[in-house]
Design a protein around this motif. Structure first.
Motif, PDB file in Angstrom:
ATOM      1  N   VAL A   3       0.591  -1.228   0.178  1.00  0.00           N
ATOM      2  CA  VAL A   3      -0.068  -0.182   0.217  1.00  0.00           C
ATOM      3  C   VAL A   3       0.928   1.837   0.191  1.00  0.00           C
ATOM      4  O   VAL A   3       2.251   1.214   0.013  1.00  0.00           O
ATOM      5  N   GLN A   4       0.175   2.292  -0.338  1.00  0.00           N
ATOM      6  CA  GLN A   4       0.738   3.830  -0.709  1.00  0.00           C
ATOM      7  C   GLN A   4       1.522   4.001   1.235  1.00  0.00           C
ATOM      8  O   GLN A   4       0.739   3.302   2.118  1.00  0.00           O
ATOM      9  N   THR A   5       2.526   4.446   1.252  1.00  0.00           N
ATOM     10  CA  THR A   5       3.228   4.941   2.567  1.00  0.00           C
ATOM     11  C   THR A   5       2.136   6.533   2.768  1.00  0.00           C
ATOM     12  O   THR A   5       1.877   7.535   1.505  1.00  0.00           O
ATOM     13  N   VAL A   6       1.905   7.057   3.803  1.00  0.00           N
ATOM     14  CA  VAL A   6       0.827   8.014   4.421  1.00  0.00           C
ATOM     15  C   VAL A   6       1.301   9.573   3.663  1.00  0.00           C
ATOM     16  O   VAL A   6       1.486  10.017   3.158  1.00  0.00           O
ATOM     17  N   SER A 229       9.023  -2.277   9.319  1.00  0.00           N
ATOM     18  CA  SER A 229       9.296  -3.532   8.399  1.00  0.00           C
ATOM     19  C   SER A 229      10.274  -3.380   7.301  1.00  0.00           C
ATOM     20  O   SER A 229       9.761  -2.016   6.686  1.00  0.00           O
ATOM     21  N   THR A 230      10.552  -4.460   5.825  1.00  0.00           N
ATOM     22  CA  THR A 230      11.367  -3.506   4.912  1.00  0.00           C
ATOM     23  C   THR A 230       9.850  -3.841   3.870  1.00  0.00           C
ATOM     24  O   THR A 230      11.084  -4.325   3.053  1.00  0.00           O
ATOM     25  N   TYR A 262      10.527   1.100   5.830  1.00  0.00           N
ATOM     26  CA  TYR A 262       9.210   2.045   6.636  1.00  0.00           C
ATOM     27  C   TYR A 262       8.958   1.222   7.926  1.00  0.00           C
ATOM     28  O   TYR A 262       9.009  -0.291   8.904  1.00  0.00           O
ATOM     29  N   LEU A 263       8.319   2.151   8.823  1.00  0.00           N
ATOM     30  CA  LEU A 263       7.958   2.425  10.428  1.00  0.00           C
ATOM     31  C   LEU A 263       6.540   2.155  10.174  1.00  0.00           C
ATOM     32  O   LEU A 263       5.885   2.677   8.970  1.00  0.00           O
ATOM     33  N   ARG A 264       6.230   1.204  10.957  1.00  0.00           N
ATOM     34  CA  ARG A 264       5.161   0.381  10.784  1.00  0.00           C
ATOM     35  C   ARG A 264       4.257   0.943  11.877  1.00  0.00           C
ATOM     36  O   ARG A 264       4.550   0.758  13.152  1.00  0.00           O
ATOM     37  N   ILE A 265       3.242   1.749  11.806  1.00  0.00           N
ATOM     38  CA  ILE A 265       2.866   2.336  13.034  1.00  0.00           C
ATOM     39  C   ILE A 265       0.644   2.198  13.226  1.00  0.00           C
ATOM     40  O   ILE A 265       0.087   1.688  11.829  1.00  0.00           O
ATOM     41  N   GLU A 266       0.891   1.404  14.462  1.00  0.00           N
ATOM     42  CA  GLU A 266      -0.550   0.972  14.682  1.00  0.00           C
ATOM     43  C   GLU A 266      -1.123   2.171  15.700  1.00  0.00           C
ATOM     44  O   GLU A 266      -1.138   2.379  16.297  1.00  0.00           O
ATOM     45  N   ARG A 267      -2.619   2.473  15.490  1.00  0.00           N
ATOM     46  CA  ARG A 267      -3.176   3.290  15.584  1.00  0.00           C
ATOM     47  C   ARG A 267      -3.912   2.254  16.394  1.00  0.00           C
ATOM     48  O   ARG A 267      -5.311   2.074  15.026  1.00  0.00           O
ATOM     49  N   GLN A 268      -4.323   2.549  17.692  1.00  0.00           N
ATOM     50  CA  GLN A 268      -5.534   0.918  18.232  1.00  0.00           C
ATOM     51  C   GLN A 268      -6.177   2.065  19.110  1.00  0.00           C
ATOM     52  O   GLN A 268      -5.952   3.059  20.062  1.00  0.00           O
ATOM     53  N   CYS A 290      11.405   6.134   5.882  1.00  0.00           N
ATOM     54  CA  CYS A 290      12.378   5.721   6.599  1.00  0.00           C
ATOM     55  C   CYS A 290      13.518   6.184   5.245  1.00  0.00           C
ATOM     56  O   CYS A 290      13.897   7.037   7.056  1.00  0.00           O
ATOM     57  N   SER A 291      13.019   6.161   4.472  1.00  0.00           N
ATOM     58  CA  SER A 291      14.624   7.190   3.972  1.00  0.00           C
ATOM     59  C   SER A 291      14.007   8.438   4.116  1.00  0.00           C
ATOM     60  O   SER A 291      14.861   9.158   4.058  1.00  0.00           O
ATOM     61  N   LEU A 292      12.521   9.075   3.767  1.00  0.00           N
ATOM     62  CA  LEU A 292      12.764  10.629   4.076  1.00  0.00           C
ATOM     63  C   LEU A 292      12.399  10.903   5.707  1.00  0.00           C
ATOM     64  O   LEU A 292      12.424  11.924   6.097  1.00  0.00           O
TER      65      LEU A 292
END
Length: 335
Positions: A3-6, A229-230, A262-268, A290-292
């Protein structure tokens, strides 16, 4: 599928839950609706953005692979199921009136989604009667209201219930975006057993009954979790789909020569229904490139310090024991 990154989704909520520069395992519950820089989105249980159809497609692919791998219930009573369905529908219609329309007459209840063009028909107990859809992309057919509603949104859903003796159990889970855990292995277990594999959870698990009580009886809250995550794939079930190798599927093989991270973030969001001794727990997953992050000196240093602070046990649990040093090296290399 990825999926797209934010950063590539112009209306996505953006979070960075490691601003203290430490990796911590704690409840970290904030009042739901707290302003975290995303204005209206922070006040929504269900966030819908331009990435919607990729998220939806991931759910359809997961259901098609094997529904029972991603959707489970255990002692999920008709009363609780109805209360949860009502909560979800009320929030969807309130938060996204442009996407969802609710109609109720003496004999009919129906929810229409302008996103999927599906109409869900329910009885007076909020049970699914039928679905009207312009296409046949959904397979297998929805088996419950919970299944149908979960497939309309960009969040995964879990429901925890409590008995009269104070014991609790996971009574329903719709988990098409698992981060290396399995709905089949967690269903029916209590809070402490569910979280036992999490490194650093020992102190929290000793207070599990109090935490479940807070989830059910207090005002709604929001919390965050994160990992690395890669790839930007939402579905990282411990068991890969047929014909896909585990190494390819896991998304945890960092290559310093060709770095993708990639930083994988969960909003719970935790929304209690004390009248029913239950709570809805939603999980919305986002990816940040994460490159950004690396190009922002403040964010990069926070990520670097948080990784450096992780215990060996946490590194093993997060799948970073072999790659952490390479990631730290990459973070300090100037682009």
């Amino acid at each position: 599928m990825q999926v797209q990154t934010v950063e590539n989704c112009d209306d996505a909520a953006i979070y960075f839950p490691l601003m203290n520069g430490r990796y911590e395992v704690k409840p970290g519950m904030l009042p739901f609706g707290s302003d975290l820089g995303n204005s209206r989105a922070d006040k929504q249980v269900f966030q819908i953005d331009n990435n919607y159809h990729n998220y939806r497609q991931t759910k359809l692919l997961a259901r098609r692979e094997r529904l029972g791998k991603y959707y489970q219930t255990c002692n999920y009573s008709k009363a609780v199921a109805g209360a949860i369905a009502r909560l979800i529908i009320e929030r969807l219609v309130q938060e996204h009136p442009q996407h969802f329309e609710w109609q109720q007459t003496a004999n009919t209840r129906k929810l229409h989604s302008y996103l999927t063009q599906e109409t869900l028909y329910l009885n007076s107990d909020w049970e699914l009667l039928q679905v009207s859809t312009p296409n046949s992309s959904v397979f297998p057919n929805y088996v419950s209201t919970f299944d149908a509603l979960a497939t309309q949104i960009q969040e995964d859903l879990t429901v925890i219930c409590r008995r009269a003796d104070g014991s609790n159990w996971l009574s329903a889970v719709h988990l098409c975006y698992p981060n290396h855990w399995s709905a089949e292995k967690k269903i029916g277990r209590d809070f402490a057993a569910i979280h036992a594999p999490v490194a650093g959870m020992e102190k929290i698990n000793r207070r599990s009954d109090a935490i479940v009580n807070t989830m059910i009886t207090r005002k709604p809250t929001v919390r965050f979790a994160w990992g690395l995550s890669t790839d930007a794939c939402l579905n990282h079930h411990p068991e890969p789909p047929p014909h896909i190798s585990p190494n390819q599927w896991q998304g945890r093989a960092f290559d310093l020569q060709s770095p993708k991270l990639y930083l994988r973030i969960e909003r719970q969001v935790i929304w209690g229904l004390p009248e029913w001794e239950t709570a809805l727990f939603t999980i919305r997953t986002y990816f940040r490139d994460c490159s950004l992050i690396k190009q922002d000196s403040v964010l990069c240093s926070k990520l670097y310090n948080a990784l450096e602070s992780m215990t060996v046990e946490s590194l093993v649990y997060k799948g970073l024991i072999e790659s952490r040093d390479s990631i730290l090296q990459w973070l300090i290399i100037h682009s």
